[in-house]
Design an enzyme around this catalytic site. Structure first.
Site, PDB file in Angstrom:
ATOM      1  CG  ASN A  23      -0.270   0.067   2.499  1.00  0.00           C
ATOM      2  OD1 ASN A  23       0.476   1.013   2.710  1.00  0.00           O
ATOM      3  ND2 ASN A  23      -0.305  -0.928   3.424  1.00  0.00           N
ATOM      4  CG  ASP A  80       2.432  -5.220   2.610  1.00  0.00           C
ATOM      5  OD1 ASP A  80       3.830  -5.119   2.518  1.00  0.00           O
ATOM      6  OD2 ASP A  80       2.076  -3.980   2.667  1.00  0.00           O
TER       7      ASP A  80
HETATM    8  N1  AR6 Z   1       1.506 -15.741  -1.398  1.00  0.00           N
HETATM    9  C1  AR6 Z   1       0.593 -15.511  -2.722  1.00  0.00           C
HETATM   10  N2  AR6 Z   1      -0.556 -14.891  -2.538  1.00  0.00           N
HETATM   11  C2  AR6 Z   1      -1.110 -14.683  -1.538  1.00  0.00           C
HETATM   12  C3  AR6 Z   1      -0.279 -14.788  -0.015  1.00  0.00           C
HETATM   13  C4  AR6 Z   1       0.804 -15.303  -0.046  1.00  0.00           C
HETATM   14  N3  AR6 Z   1       1.742 -15.531   1.048  1.00  0.00           N
HETATM   15  N4  AR6 Z   1      -0.959 -14.198   0.629  1.00  0.00           N
HETATM   16  C5  AR6 Z   1      -2.367 -13.772   0.119  1.00  0.00           C
HETATM   17  N5  AR6 Z   1      -2.108 -13.892  -1.145  1.00  0.00           N
HETATM   18  P1  AR6 Z   1      -3.523  -9.002  -0.695  1.00  0.00           P
HETATM   19  P2  AR6 Z   1      -4.021  -6.396  -2.526  1.00  0.00           P
HETATM   20  C6  AR6 Z   1      -2.967 -13.788  -2.176  1.00  0.00           C
HETATM   21  O1  AR6 Z   1      -4.497  -8.602  -0.036  1.00  0.00           O
HETATM   22  O2  AR6 Z   1      -5.415  -7.019  -2.746  1.00  0.00           O
HETATM   23  C7  AR6 Z   1      -2.485  -5.424   2.350  1.00  0.00           C
HETATM   24  O3  AR6 Z   1      -2.682  -5.145   3.598  1.00  0.00           O
HETATM   25  C8  AR6 Z   1      -4.296 -13.138  -1.735  1.00  0.00           C
HETATM   26  O4  AR6 Z   1      -5.206 -14.547  -1.807  1.00  0.00           O
HETATM   27  O5  AR6 Z   1      -2.268  -9.414  -0.187  1.00  0.00           O
HETATM   28  O6  AR6 Z   1      -3.283  -5.965  -3.528  1.00  0.00           O
HETATM   29  C9  AR6 Z   1      -1.291  -4.286   1.792  1.00  0.00           C
HETATM   30  O7  AR6 Z   1      -0.435  -3.736   2.747  1.00  0.00           O
HETATM   31  C10 AR6 Z   1      -4.888 -12.379  -3.201  1.00  0.00           C
HETATM   32  O8  AR6 Z   1      -5.419 -13.246  -3.935  1.00  0.00           O
HETATM   33  O9  AR6 Z   1      -3.181  -7.887  -1.752  1.00  0.00           O
HETATM   34  C11 AR6 Z   1      -2.481  -3.320   1.373  1.00  0.00           C
HETATM   35  O10 AR6 Z   1      -3.235  -2.609   2.102  1.00  0.00           O
HETATM   36  C12 AR6 Z   1      -3.831 -11.567  -3.528  1.00  0.00           C
HETATM   37  O11 AR6 Z   1      -2.605 -12.590  -2.889  1.00  0.00           O
HETATM   38  C13 AR6 Z   1      -3.623  -4.197   0.671  1.00  0.00           C
HETATM   39  O12 AR6 Z   1      -3.323  -5.556   1.447  1.00  0.00           O
HETATM   40  C14 AR6 Z   1      -3.634 -10.176  -3.010  1.00  0.00           C
HETATM   41  O13 AR6 Z   1      -4.067 -10.048  -1.758  1.00  0.00           O
HETATM   42  C15 AR6 Z   1      -3.355  -4.607  -0.673  1.00  0.00           C
HETATM   43  O14 AR6 Z   1      -4.093  -5.533  -1.335  1.00  0.00           O
END
Ligand code: AR6
Length: 184
Positions: A30, A40
């Site tokens: 973010n 993240d």
């Molecule tokens: N490895 C691979 N994919 C993952 C993992 C992992 N370890 N963990 C989750 N996913 P997100 P965004 C998937 O929420 O939507 C954070 O708080 C998950 O299932 O990580 O871009 C940041 O600080 C989903 O399909 O990222 C920002 O505030 C995908 O990764 C916000 O979230 C992305 O989910 C960013 O949101």
């Protein structure tokens, strides 16, 4: 699933982004660059405090107001297997009429450009914006793959672009999108 575009292979796998042995992994960050949940949180947890220290320096020196959506910056990988982490900010889904498709494409393209400018040859992406940021994955997967394809068709330098999907369902969605977008 594995396909070739130009001199590179594009690989779709189910897995955990923090476990990837790619030279660089991409963080779905973010604008604060100070960590969060999802990808993240996992990257900062496993990568240790060095990544956050470098993010703080980048904020102070380059982006005091925060990293704008669609841009990308790079830090070391700390304790991760990956040597580098490229931090990018995807758009928050607001219905699709607020420039989200273009911004999501920019997040992928700017990450790829930054990797190539650093001589990185293998890069692994998570599905940016489709978790906490609420971007519908069917649309996001097509944008991701189209951006990667467009980039690889004109830029040399990468051997592998890996997309790491967290669930079997998400992998299926990306595989379906790849059949549409990457077909020769
Ligand atoms: N490895 C691979 N994919 C993952 C993992 C992992 N370890 N963990 C989750 N996913 P997100 P965004 C998937 O929420 O939507 C954070 O708080 C998950 O299932 O990580 O871009 C940041 O600080 C989903 O399909 O990222 C920002 O505030 C995908 O990764 C916000 O979230 C992305 O989910 C960013 O949101």
């Amino acid at each position: 699933m594995e396909l070739r575009i130009g001199g590179a292979k594009v690989v779709l796998v189910r897995g955990d982004i923090t476990e990837q042995d790619a030279e660089a992994i991409v963080n779905a960050a973010n604008p604060s660059l100070m960590g969060g949940g999802g990808v993240d949180g996992a990257i900062h947890r496993k990568g240790g405090p060095k990544i956050l220290e470098e993010c703080k320096r980048i904020r102070a020196m380059e982006w005091p107001e925060g990293l704008p959506t669609g841009k990308a910056v790079i830090t070391s990988g700390g304790d991760l297997k990956a040597r580098y982490v490229i931090h990018t900010v995807g758009p928050i889904w607001q219905g699709g009429g607020r420039g989200e498709p273009g911004l999501l494409r920019e997040a992928y393209l700017n990450s790829l450009k930054l990797a190539v400018s650093r001589g990185i040859r293998t890069i692994a992406f998570p599905s940016i914006s489709t978790g906490a940021y609420g971007y519908p994955i069917e649309e996001a997967s097509r944008i991701a793959l189209r951006a990667i394809k467009d980039f690889l068709e004109v830029e040399d330098g990468l051997d592998e672009v890996r997309l790491v999907l967290f669930t079997e369902g998400d992998l299926k969605v990306y595989e379906e999108a790849a059949r549409e977008v990457l077909k020769p």
